[in-house]
Write a protein that holds these residues in place. Structure first.
Motif, mmCIF file in Angstrom:
data_model
loop_
_atom_site.group_PDB
_atom_site.id
_atom_site.type_symbol
_atom_site.label_atom_id
_atom_site.label_comp_id
_atom_site.label_asym_id
_atom_site.label_seq_id
_atom_site.Cartn_x
_atom_site.Cartn_y
_atom_site.Cartn_z
ATOM 1 N N TYR A 1 4.185 -1.849 4.237
ATOM 2 C CA TYR A 1 3.897 -3.031 5.050
ATOM 3 C C TYR A 1 4.505 -2.894 6.446
ATOM 4 C CZ TYR A 1 2.449 -5.580 0.804
ATOM 5 O OH TYR A 1 1.803 -5.994 -0.328
ATOM 6 N N THR A 2 5.737 -2.402 6.517
ATOM 7 C CA THR A 2 6.423 -2.247 7.807
ATOM 8 C C THR A 2 5.669 -1.271 8.700
ATOM 9 O OG1 THR A 2 8.570 -2.692 6.773
ATOM 10 C CG2 THR A 2 8.595 -1.602 8.915
ATOM 11 N N ASP A 3 5.230 -0.173 8.112
ATOM 12 C CA ASP A 3 4.453 0.826 8.866
ATOM 13 C C ASP A 3 3.199 0.193 9.463
ATOM 14 O OD1 ASP A 3 3.799 3.243 9.898
ATOM 15 O OD2 ASP A 3 3.369 4.238 7.999
ATOM 16 N N ALA A 4 2.503 -0.618 8.664
ATOM 17 C CA ALA A 4 1.262 -1.235 9.123
ATOM 18 C C ALA A 4 1.514 -2.288 10.210
ATOM 19 C CB ALA A 4 0.523 -1.862 7.949
ATOM 20 N N VAL A 5 2.581 -3.077 10.061
ATOM 21 C CA VAL A 5 2.923 -4.078 11.081
ATOM 22 C C VAL A 5 3.245 -3.386 12.408
ATOM 23 C CG1 VAL A 5 4.681 -5.742 11.796
ATOM 24 C CG2 VAL A 5 3.671 -5.904 9.518
ATOM 25 N N ASN A 6 4.042 -2.327 12.338
ATOM 26 C CA ASN A 6 4.398 -1.597 13.561
ATOM 27 C C ASN A 6 3.176 -0.972 14.222
ATOM 28 O OD1 ASN A 6 7.157 -2.149 13.599
ATOM 29 N ND2 ASN A 6 7.624 -0.475 12.195
ATOM 30 N N MET A 7 2.195 -0.578 13.414
ATOM 31 C CA MET A 7 0.954 -0.027 13.960
ATOM 32 C C MET A 7 0.307 -1.026 14.916
ATOM 33 S SD MET A 7 -2.484 0.817 11.742
ATOM 34 C CE MET A 7 -2.635 -0.920 11.215
ATOM 35 N N ASP B 1 -10.960 -11.729 12.132
ATOM 36 C CA ASP B 1 -10.695 -10.806 11.024
ATOM 37 C C ASP B 1 -9.414 -10.011 11.246
ATOM 38 O OD1 ASP B 1 -12.917 -11.668 9.731
ATOM 39 O OD2 ASP B 1 -14.168 -9.922 10.208
ATOM 40 N N GLU B 2 -9.157 -9.629 12.490
ATOM 41 C CA GLU B 2 -7.925 -8.894 12.801
ATOM 42 C C GLU B 2 -6.704 -9.792 12.664
ATOM 43 O OE1 GLU B 2 -9.602 -5.592 16.006
ATOM 44 O OE2 GLU B 2 -8.892 -7.549 16.721
ATOM 45 N N LEU B 3 -6.824 -11.038 13.106
ATOM 46 C CA LEU B 3 -5.721 -11.993 12.943
ATOM 47 C C LEU B 3 -5.395 -12.183 11.472
ATOM 48 C CD1 LEU B 3 -3.740 -14.145 13.934
ATOM 49 C CD2 LEU B 3 -5.643 -15.787 13.950
ATOM 50 N N ASP B 4 -6.418 -12.274 10.646
ATOM 51 C CA ASP B 4 -6.211 -12.415 9.205
ATOM 52 C C ASP B 4 -5.427 -11.222 8.659
ATOM 53 O OD1 ASP B 4 -7.137 -13.971 6.668
ATOM 54 O OD2 ASP B 4 -7.587 -11.882 6.211
ATOM 55 N N CYS B 5 -5.776 -10.012 9.130
ATOM 56 C CA CYS B 5 -5.067 -8.796 8.701
ATOM 57 C C CYS B 5 -3.590 -8.835 9.093
ATOM 58 C CB CYS B 5 -5.718 -7.555 9.322
ATOM 59 S SG CYS B 5 -7.277 -7.080 8.574
ATOM 60 N N VAL B 6 -3.328 -9.155 10.349
ATOM 61 C CA VAL B 6 -1.947 -9.183 10.841
ATOM 62 C C VAL B 6 -1.130 -10.230 10.088
ATOM 63 C CG1 VAL B 6 -0.479 -9.683 12.835
ATOM 64 C CG2 VAL B 6 -2.575 -8.337 13.124
ATOM 65 N N ALA B 7 -1.679 -11.417 9.930
ATOM 66 C CA ALA B 7 -0.962 -12.490 9.239
ATOM 67 C C ALA B 7 -0.680 -12.117 7.791
ATOM 68 C CB ALA B 7 -1.761 -13.788 9.315
ATOM 69 N N ARG B 8 -1.651 -11.502 7.118
ATOM 70 C CA ARG B 8 -1.452 -11.129 5.711
ATOM 71 C C ARG B 8 -0.426 -10.022 5.559
ATOM 72 N NH1 ARG B 8 -4.639 -14.006 2.524
ATOM 73 N NH2 ARG B 8 -6.491 -14.949 3.485
ATOM 74 N N LEU B 9 -0.328 -9.143 6.544
ATOM 75 C CA LEU B 9 0.702 -8.111 6.499
ATOM 76 C C LEU B 9 2.092 -8.732 6.618
ATOM 77 C CD1 LEU B 9 -0.893 -5.302 8.695
ATOM 78 C CD2 LEU B 9 -0.349 -5.144 6.257
ATOM 79 N N TYR B 10 2.267 -9.643 7.570
ATOM 80 C CA TYR B 10 3.565 -10.313 7.710
ATOM 81 C C TYR B 10 3.903 -11.124 6.455
ATOM 82 C CZ TYR B 10 4.737 -9.290 12.578
ATOM 83 O OH TYR B 10 5.126 -8.656 13.740
ATOM 84 N N LEU B 11 2.896 -11.797 5.914
ATOM 85 C CA LEU B 11 3.103 -12.598 4.708
ATOM 86 C C LEU B 11 3.517 -11.718 3.536
ATOM 87 C CD1 LEU B 11 2.837 -15.378 3.287
ATOM 88 C CD2 LEU B 11 0.433 -14.810 2.885
ATOM 89 N N ALA B 12 2.811 -10.610 3.342
ATOM 90 C CA ALA B 12 3.125 -9.702 2.239
ATOM 91 C C ALA B 12 4.499 -9.070 2.423
ATOM 92 C CB ALA B 12 2.056 -8.615 2.140
ATOM 93 N N LEU B 13 4.841 -8.737 3.673
ATOM 94 C CA LEU B 13 6.150 -8.152 3.961
ATOM 95 C C LEU B 13 7.260 -9.150 3.654
ATOM 96 C CD1 LEU B 13 7.749 -5.764 5.041
ATOM 97 C CD2 LEU B 13 7.336 -6.594 7.366
#
Length: 539
Positions: free
Chosen positions: A156-162, A189-201
């Motif tokens: 998750y951290t790797d993806a957020v930093n990306m 759709d991109e906002l949904d991705c970013v938010a879900r990454l932070y949420l999952a992290l």
């Protein structure tokens, strides 16, 4: 980037028929690159171990039996030289083609993380961060199913930093809100991705016992959803419910400053309102359960039970549990049934308490996913304390072992897998055994007594993080009271033992900490009563 011959052929042929001459030409080219030390050959056998000096063995004419062989550049400079001959557009297009071919019609579920990581890196390299994020979420979910939560955090951290690096964000702090430059350019759709990454992290940091970090990440996710212009165009707004739920759990643990519970109450109210508007019983029942817990935490147990009754009118485990677990990681609605047992007990409604216990053990738990041991212990932990107090420690022990302890080691073993409440497995197992023996007039074997005594008297037993203390208080007993009672039963089991005095001293020390942890907090009433009862044994 590491690749195999089969993957290279897939990209080269792009669905065309592979001729023997074509395959030989590509293999010869790879062999030449290995000989020239441009590429290094990696052989993977059944144990997935790298074999040293593979290229040297090949030059000596030796053949090694393997399941698959991979190639990677011996040094990053070779890869840069190869890619440097291409235009950036061509390089990105190549990564896109490779990612598409490797992924195929769709990667619904990760079963082999090495291949999935390759797909992730290629989507990242071609600039399709939404696709890369989707793969990252699936990889991390795979690790989470194995209770490998630290590995999930890394993904998750790797993806957020990306995402942060894509906008040249100068603030590298993971917990800071991404730059306005990034938030402003995100499509829905991109906002949904970013938010879900932070949420999952954030959820993963809860799982590894870092609630303060999780609190920052939940709040960052909330801010992202509030500030990003694309938020009003989100198709799936259920992510807001997941943020509400996560923030509420963190608040209950005392990791968000909210001295008068105003933020918590506002959060619960917004959750219920938005869930009713959304209309899905998965989120309505979760919102009502959250409201019920809010009342319970404020010591308003009658109001808590009224909300719980509204939950019970709507909730059906067979039709809703799977959806709730998917949305909130565990069935937080089912868990409310366990809390309600404590509220019935505090109010003296013992018949209702007994009915609820029987419903939980006989009807609810058989419908819960047995592999989700965290969910199981959250549902049954309040029940275990009440059963012990009613003289049914053996029933409590059997329930804990069959639904949680044995299931954890059956599904996850001892290979580094963790689960949040694992730190109380041994204390809980020990207490239930000791009290069960005492209730049935049985005497503990000398060897087991010595093991228990040495363990509980060790310096590392009886020290807990504040979040752990708060979480357990909400569930009916603080961990200090748990250790204190173990000391008590060991001390009275053999007052001639040379450890007798040390057990009494540690038990008293833990009982005092228990009083401090539960005093003056209305929502901890059942835990306070148990702690007080144990404290009185030492004075």
């Amino acid at each position: 980037f590491e690749f195999t011959l089969s993957e290279l052929l897939m990209v080269q042929c792009k669905g065309r028929r592979r001729t023997a001459s074509h395959i030989k030409k590509i293999q010869d080219g790879l062999n030449t690159a290995v000989t020239e030390r441009i590429l290094v050959e990696i052989f993977r056998g059944g144990l997935n171990r790298k074999v040293a000096n593979c290229s040297q063995n090949r030059r000596n004419g030796e053949h090694i039996a393997t399941d698959e062989r991979s190639y990677t550049f011996t040094h990053a400079i070779w890869r840069k030289c190869v890619l440097g001959t291409m235009l950036k557009e061509r390089e990105r297009d190549l990564h896109r083609i490779v990612a598409s071919l490797l992924e195929g019609p769709g990667l619904e579920k990760v079963v082999e993380p090495i291949s999935a990581f390759k797909i992730f890196r290629h989507w990242q390299a071609c600039g399709n961060f939404a696709k890369a994020s989707s793969i990252a979420l699936k990889i991390a979910t795979y690790f989470e199913t194995l209770n490998l939560h630290h590995q999930a955090v890394e993904v998750y951290t790797d993806a957020v930093n990306m995402w942060k690096e894509s906008s040249d964000d100068v603030d590298t702090d993971l917990f800071s809100v991404p730059s306005w430059k990034l938030l402003n350019k995100l499509i829905p759709d991109e906002l949904d991705c970013v938010a879900r990454l932070y949420l999952a992290l954030a959820k993963s940091h809860v799982n590894i016992g870092e609630p303060k970090v999780a609190a920052s990440l939940f709040q960052t996710c909330d801010t992202i959803l509030s500030k990003a212009p694309a938020s009003e165009y989100l198709k799936d707004r259920t992510i807001y419910f997941s943020v509400f739920s996560g923030l509420f759990i963190i608040i209950k643990g005392g990791h968000v400053t909210d001295p008068k519970n105003l933020y918590e109450q506002d959060l619960a109210m917004r959750f219920v309102e938005q869930a009713r508007l959304h209309g899905d019983p998965v989120h309505i029942t979760r919102a009502l359960a959250m409201q019920s817990l809010l009342f319970g935490g404020l010591g308003k147990f009658e109001e808590a039970l009224e909300a719980q009754h509204r939950v019970e009118e709507l909730y059906d485990a067979e039709t809703l549990s799977e959806g709730i677990v998917k949305a909130y990681a565990s069935d937080r609605v089912a868990q409310n049934y366990g809390y309600s047992v404590l509220w019935y007990e505090v109010l003296g409604q013992y018949e209702e308490s007994e009915k609820q216990i029987n419903f939980i053990l006989n009807e609810l738990m058989p419908k819960m996913p047995e592999k989700n041991v965290h969910n199981s212990i959250m549902v049954i932990l309040p029940v275990l304390w009440v059963l012990v107090e009613k003289g049914q420690a053996r029933r409590a022990e059997e329930t804990f072992r069959s639904l949680v302890y044995d299931k954890f080691y059956e599904f996850f073993g001892r290979d580094g897998s963790t689960t949040y409440f694992q730190y109380i497995y041994k204390p809980l197992n020990t207490l239930l055994r000791l009290v069960g023996d005492a209730q049935e007039g049985e005497k503990l074997e000398p060897e087991l007594y010595a093991d228990y005594a040495d363990w509980v008297l060790s310096s590392d037993v009886g020290t807990f993080k504040q979040f752990d203390v708060t979480s357990m208080c909400n569930l009916g007993r603080d961990p200090y009271a748990l250790i204190s009672e173990i000391c008590w039963w060991l001390a009275v089991a053999d007052d001639s033992n040379d450890k007798h005095r040390a057990l009494l001293e540690k038990g008293m020390s833990q009982a005092l900490k228990s009083k401090e942890a539960t005093q003056g907090k209305k929502g901890f009433e059942y835990a306070r009563r148990l702690g007080e009862k144990i404290f009185e044994r030492f004075i």
